[in-house]
Design a protein around this motif. Structure first.
Motif, PDB file in Angstrom:
ATOM      1  N   UNK A 186       1.394   4.075  -2.868  1.00 27.87           N
ATOM      2  CA  UNK A 186       0.696   5.354  -2.713  1.00 27.87           C
ATOM      3  C   UNK A 186       1.617   6.465  -2.239  1.00 27.87           C
ATOM      4  N   UNK A 187       2.643   6.119  -1.465  1.00 26.81           N
ATOM      5  CA  UNK A 187       3.503   7.167  -0.932  1.00 26.81           C
ATOM      6  C   UNK A 187       4.783   7.293  -1.757  1.00 26.81           C
TER       7      UNK A 187
ATOM      8  N   UNK B 270       0.809  -1.225   0.000  1.00 27.07           N
ATOM      9  CA  UNK B 270       0.000   0.000   0.000  1.00 27.07           C
ATOM     10  C   UNK B 270       0.844   1.278   0.000  1.00 27.07           C
ATOM     11  N   UNK B 271       1.676   1.446   1.047  1.00 27.22           N
ATOM     12  CA  UNK B 271       2.417   2.702   1.148  1.00 27.22           C
ATOM     13  C   UNK B 271       3.521   2.797   0.100  1.00 27.22           C
TER      14      UNK B 271
END
Lengths: 230, 243, 243
Positions: C105-106, C101-102
């Motif tokens: 997305x990051x 996820x990160x």
């Protein structure tokens, strides 16, 4: 923006709006809440009685009522109550009952379904030890409920019951569909008569809003006090 | 009861020449479903935004959320519909007001938006409670990974919160559909409205209302079954939500 | 790498959680923070990546001031890994998705790149076979190892551990500590809040002892375990080591 508006129409009709309209609304709300809570408690007791058939009937009633729009239920009872009256009194033809009675029966029957769910949760929240202790003291089922379980359940659920009553207060405005003289009905009559829809409906909104706000603020205060005591 | 039942009334042609009484009720059912779904979409969109606002650390955001919920929760739905339908066009500049009044299907749009906004307050309350029920560490973990507040809500908090509040959302969806019946007062001839006009034309009160009742029960069964299915397909293995 | 200069923090206006704390963690250093519960050690470590705001003092992370309003916090946090007491895996995402996820997305990594990295790290913590399970299907020890892998997936320059083993059943503690020991031996910069003195003895360079929001002792490991200078630290050690 409000230059062309005539807010004096409100002042002129205050007496009619409140002494007739609001009195009708508040009486209907209070009596419906009272009847709804009593009938709702009975339904809740049926559901929790342990008698399968009784519980099933009560459950069906609650699910049935909660599936229908209040407006439809209002129509139903408006036409049904005269026949019910005939059946109950054995009269030879449908009995005409007043608008108020018809509305009162409707709201009691309808709101009982909602109140019963609240009371059921309240009764279930009482620890099993309480009825056990009452039974151990030799109390009958009725005594246990009457003196031990229901007072506690009612007390615990008081804020939720009151919140539901505020919803009921707002819901009574729906008797408008039968042209009954409740607060909104009264405001609407003045609005149509004097051609002042904007002023009257704005005023009605403000009145409902103020009463509901103050009432729910009071309930929140009460809730905070109860949760401290616990 | 000395009432003349006539169940075959449904197959008799209704005045207006568009079909039988049964067709009339069906068109009402269809309008109820349309209005309900439209209103529910509005309730979900605004309810989500307002619900999130109520959980943000910002005081301003909280107050906006608070005011929104109180505004829509403390007035009868009927009064709100009157405000949108009768009052709003008068308060707008003349040309806008005129446009609103002459808009075709005005009762439909007013009902969908009015019921939608009314229900958005309830969705907001449910969602805010759902988010508040999550462990504080979830938000911290998202933050610590470098996700922005928006990303944290989008990818972590909201997907979990919405799963948790699925059961209350089901009843709010049903409430939305039921509440569209209030729009009968601004001239929306949905299911209850059609039952009422059937009663007025045919004098067969109880047949008309029985049919409408059965249709509402069917809507309930379909929605509850559908939502259960959705709930089950979205359930997280091993993770117990709610209750 | 991490500099903490005269940091004070209050909750509300009355309760002071941190009192004038000053310390630093050099690159490649492993620092263990210990102390009784409520001593402020978890608060201190959460201030390092600004999960908790501070009112006085400065925290500088790799040359960037954390408490500067102009600092891009999400970007900074992405470069520091954090492991929580209660794991805080995202329950609605599969293990592998938790790791991706990160990253996506990051850090903006492609899905394939993130998946490859995640698979490598899961292998490293010995959990590759569980990649497609959900967090709730794993044991506590396994979840915490996933949480470490999730933090490592961001290629952090330092790792923060907030009581990583205190929510675990005793038999699962060592599997998590083993991963942490390996990490320390590879030269990772680590700040670890823990009561596991065995871990401290094995890999820590320095030990910080906190009590009532103050850093009471900040000593090299051998000095700390050899002869703590303060009474409070001595008392704490005797309590914790006696069982």
């Amino acid at each position: 923006m409000f230059a062309s508006f005539d807010f004096d129409v409100i002042r002129r009709s205050l007496g009619y709006l409140f002494l007739d309209g609001m009195a009708f609304t508040l009486t209907l709300t209070a009596l419906s809440a009272l009847g709804g809570i009593i009938f709702g408690t009975l339904i809740a007791l049926m559901r929790l009685s342990g008698f399968k058939v009784l519980g099933r009937i009560a459950g069906l009633y609650v699910d049935f009522m909660r599936s229908l729009p209040l407006v439809l239920v209002i129509f139903w009872f408006y036409f049904l109550v005269p026949y019910l009256g005939q059946w109950l009194t054995g009269a030879s033809r449908p009995i005409s009952v007043g608008a108020f009675t018809s509305a009162l029966v409707t709201f009691i029957m309808f709101e009982a379904a909602y109140f019963s769910e609240i009371m059921r949760a309240g009764i279930q929240s009482i620890s099993k030890g309480q009825p056990a202790a009452a039974n151990a003291l030799g109390m009958t089922y009725a005594q246990t409920m009457r003196y031990v379980v229901l007072p506690q359940a009612f007390r615990n659920m008081l804020p939720v019951l009151l919140t539901q009553t505020i919803v009921l207060f707002q819901d009574t405005s729906l008797v408008y569909v039968l042209s009954m003289p409740d607060f909104l009905g009264a405001a609407s009559k003045v609005a149509q008569r004097d051609g002042r829809l904007v002023e009257m409906y704005l005023f009605a909104a403000v009145v409902y809003f103020t009463i509901s706000c103050v009432a729910s603020f009071g309930v929140r205060r009460l809730q905070a006090r109860i949760s401290i005591v616990r | 009861m000395n009432y003349n039942w006539n169940w075959s009334i449904f197959f008799e042609p209704a005045p207006g020449g568009t079909g039988t009484y049964f067709d009339m009720l069906l068109s009402g059912l269809w309008l109820t479903i349309q209005t309900g779904i439209f209103a529910w979409i509005i309730a979900l969109i605004f309810g989500s935004i307002v619900g999130v606002l109520r959980t943000l650390p910002s005081k301003t955001a909280y107050w906006i959320g608070f005011a929104w919920v109180e505004f829509f929760r403390n007035m009868p739905l009927l009064v709100q519909l009157f405000l949108w339908f009768f009052v709003l066009p008068e308060l707008l500049p003349r040309s806008w007001g005129l446009w609103l009044k002459q808009m075709p299907n005005a009762p439909f749009y007013t009902a969908a938006i009015g019921v939608g906004l009314f229900m958005s307050a309830r969705v907001a309350v449910q969602l805010a409670a759902g988010i508040a029920s999550l462990p504080r560490g979830q938000k911290q973990a998202a933050t610590a990974l470098g996700l922005t507040t928006f990303q944290g809500y989008r990818y972590v908090l909201l997907p979990i919160a919405f799963r948790i509040i699925m059961p209350p959302l089901t009843s709010e969806f049903l409430n939305t559909i039921k509440n569209t019946a209030v729009a009968i007062t601004i001239g929306l001839i949905e299911l209850t409205g059609q039952a009422r006009s059937m009663q007025e034309f045919s004098f067969q009160v109880f047949e008309a209302f029985t049919a409408a009742t059965v249709m509402y029960l069917l809507i309930n069964i379909v929605v509850v079954t559908g939502m259960r299915f959705l709930e089950r397909s979205l359930a997280i293995p091993g993770y117990i939500t709610g209750k | 790498m991490i500099e903490i200069n005269h940091v004070s923090k209050w909750y509300g206006s009355t309760f002071q959680a941190l009192k004038d704390c000053t310390t630093k963690v050099a690159k490649g250093e492993v620092v263990v923070v210990c102390g009784p519960s409520g001593s402020g050690k978890s608060t201190l470590i959460k201030c390092v990546n600004a999960l908790e705001p501070i009112q006085e003092g400065d925290i500088i992370l790799d040359g960037i001031k954390v408490n500067d309003p102009k600092t891009d916090l999400p970007k900074l946090r992405a470069r520091v890994g954090m492991v929580f007491q209660h794991f805080e895996l995202f329950p609605h995402l599969k293990i592998i998705e938790n790791l991706c996820l990160a990253q996506e997305k990051v850090l903006g990594r492609s899905h394939d790149e993130a998946m490859a990295k995640a698979a490598k790290l899961l292998d490293r913590v010995g959990l590759k076979v569980h990649a497609n399970k959900y967090p709730a299907e794993l044991s506590g020890g396994q979840q915490q190892r996933v949480a470490i892998a999730r933090a490592l997936a961001m290629d952090p320059i330092a790792m923060l551990f907030d009581e990583p083993t205190s929510a675990l059943d005793p038999e699962m503690i060592s599997e998590v500590l083993d991963v942490m020991v390996d990490l320390a031996r590879e030269g990772m910069t680590m700040m670890v809040v823990t009561h596991e003195m065995g871990f401290a003895r094995k890999v820590a360079h320095r030990v910080i002892f906190m009590d009532q929001g103050e850093i009471v002792e900040d000593a090299l490991k051998d000095d700390f375990f050899g002869k703590p200078r303060s009474d409070r630290a001595q008392k704490f050690l005797s309590k914790i080591l006696s069982h």
